[in-house]
Design an enzyme around this catalytic site. Structure first.
Site, mmCIF file in Angstrom:
data_model
loop_
_atom_site.group_PDB
_atom_site.id
_atom_site.type_symbol
_atom_site.label_atom_id
_atom_site.label_comp_id
_atom_site.label_asym_id
_atom_site.label_seq_id
_atom_site.Cartn_x
_atom_site.Cartn_y
_atom_site.Cartn_z
ATOM 1 N N GLY A 81 0.680 -1.430 -0.050
ATOM 2 C CA GLY A 81 -0.202 -0.175 -0.089
ATOM 3 C C GLY A 81 0.755 1.471 0.227
ATOM 4 N N GLY A 82 2.063 1.196 0.379
ATOM 5 C CA GLY A 82 2.703 2.458 0.181
ATOM 6 C C GLY A 82 2.561 3.257 -1.105
ATOM 7 N N LYS A 83 2.808 2.649 -1.913
ATOM 8 C CA LYS A 83 2.915 3.291 -3.237
ATOM 9 C C LYS A 83 1.172 4.023 -3.405
ATOM 10 C CE LYS A 83 6.833 1.704 -5.771
ATOM 11 N NZ LYS A 83 6.981 0.286 -4.736
ATOM 12 N N ARG A 106 -3.854 -10.349 1.535
ATOM 13 C CA ARG A 106 -2.888 -9.064 0.785
ATOM 14 C C ARG A 106 -3.964 -8.022 0.271
ATOM 15 N NH1 ARG A 106 2.550 -8.738 -0.679
ATOM 16 N NH2 ARG A 106 1.886 -7.404 -2.539
ATOM 17 N N ASP A 132 -7.372 -10.102 -10.391
ATOM 18 C CA ASP A 132 -6.432 -10.103 -11.493
ATOM 19 C C ASP A 132 -6.306 -8.911 -12.490
ATOM 20 O OD1 ASP A 132 -4.565 -11.339 -13.059
ATOM 21 O OD2 ASP A 132 -5.626 -13.282 -13.564
ATOM 22 N N GLY A 133 -5.023 -8.321 -11.835
ATOM 23 C CA GLY A 133 -4.789 -7.304 -13.402
ATOM 24 C C GLY A 133 -4.662 -7.875 -14.154
ATOM 25 N N ASP A 150 3.501 -1.754 -9.869
ATOM 26 C CA ASP A 150 4.329 -1.915 -9.165
ATOM 27 C C ASP A 150 4.679 -3.350 -9.601
ATOM 28 O OD1 ASP A 150 6.859 -2.497 -8.385
ATOM 29 O OD2 ASP A 150 5.958 -1.389 -6.275
ATOM 30 N N CYS A 203 10.766 -4.484 -8.022
ATOM 31 C CA CYS A 203 12.786 -4.340 -7.286
ATOM 32 C C CYS A 203 13.163 -5.261 -7.824
ATOM 33 C CB CYS A 203 12.145 -4.247 -5.998
ATOM 34 S SG CYS A 203 11.373 -5.931 -5.715
#
Length: 290
Positions: A81-83, A106, A132-133, A150, A203
């Site tokens: 959730g940070g972004k 999640r 599901d993206g 991300d 990342c």
């Protein structure tokens, strides 16, 4: 063929070492030590009881996504959730953010972060979904003005810190993740409205998960244009203006210093902890849909 066969034989800790030594050459040992060291964190404080700490590289990447003028913004793989928090703090007053995650567990964590860290006037404009993206584009297209992807990735920093994951490592994981990343990216591009922006981030250290996936995007679609590092920094600086008193970088870092430390790749930028004061690793690139 021999090179392909050689890579397929790489397994476990020794294979991991050989693979990334080949990618980074003499730099690998220094980079590996930086990956094993404790990371640094920026702080998001929206005046609620809970604050949120995340890698400054993640803040830098999320700030690069232009959201002004976009009525609907999507964070396609949003947990933890940070972004999404960064995007929420950058939104226009009448805009809405959809923070999506495909895992139910999640998604629950994501919902908790949004509710606890954001004040009500921001959290009320964030819709958390579990989907599901990669298949979202079958339901609707060209419907978001800005999208952040991300993508799930190799996350080598975490692999290095876990003996079990390191023992299970093989190059086939990179290949399978690149396939998954492409499915998400191609779906996201179809969800993006003409004139919109898509920020792709991982990342991962493996080039196949970064520029390699974006090469496919460029070949598949004729309306892709990538922003320059200077353009990305300009967008990030504009978004940062909305965070007066809310976002705190570590004392030795700033948005400008992060861009100064970022390394140029074919399509984007990469922050690596051995050269960026412990931040990252994070690859990010910004694409505009013409």
């Amino acid at each position: 063929m021999k090179q392909k066969e050689k890579q397929e034989k790489l397994q476990g800790a020794a294979g991991f070492e050989a693979f990334y030594a080949a990618v980074f050459g003499s730099r690998w040992q220094t980079l590996k030590q930086a990956l094993l060291a404790d990371g640094v964190h920026a702080e998001l404080d929206f005046g609620q009881e809970e604050h949120y700490f995340l890698d400054p590289a993640s803040v830098c990447a999320a700030l690069c996504l232009p959201v002004h003028g976009a009525e609907r913004v999507l964070d396609l793989c949003a947990a933890p959730g940070g972004k999404s928090l960064v995007l929420a703090g950058s939104l226009d007053a009448d805009a809405r953010l959809c923070s999506n995650e495909r895992s139910a567990g999640r998604t629950a964590r994501l919902s908790k972060v949004i509710a606890q860290v954001l004040p009500p006037h921001l959290s009320s404009r964030v819709e958390v979904s579990c989907s599901d993206g990669a298949t979202w584009c079958r339901r609707e297209t060209a419907c978001f003005g800005s999208i952040l992807l991300d993508a799930p990735c190799s996350s080598e920093r975490h692999v290095l810190g876990d003996a079990r994951y390191l023992a299970e490592w093989s190059p086939s994981r990179i290949k399978s993740l690149a396939v998954e990343q492409w499915a998400l990216l191609s779906s996201a591009w179809r969800l993006l409205a003409p004139g919109g922006f898509l920020l792709y981030a991982t990342c991962a250290l493996a080039p196949a998960e970064n520029d390699g996936v974006l090469q496919r995007l460029q070949k598949k679609f004729s309306d892709v244009a990538f922003a320059s590092p200077q353009e990305m920094e300009s967008y990030a600086a504009g978004n940062l203006a909305a965070f007066a008193g809310t976002l705190q970088f570590p004392a030795e870092l700033s948005l400008h210093s992060l861009f100064a430390a970022a390394e140029r790749t074919e399509f984007g930028l990469q922050l690596l902890p051995d050269s960026a004061s412990g931040t990252g690793p994070l690859f990010f690139a910004l694409a505009h849909k013409g």
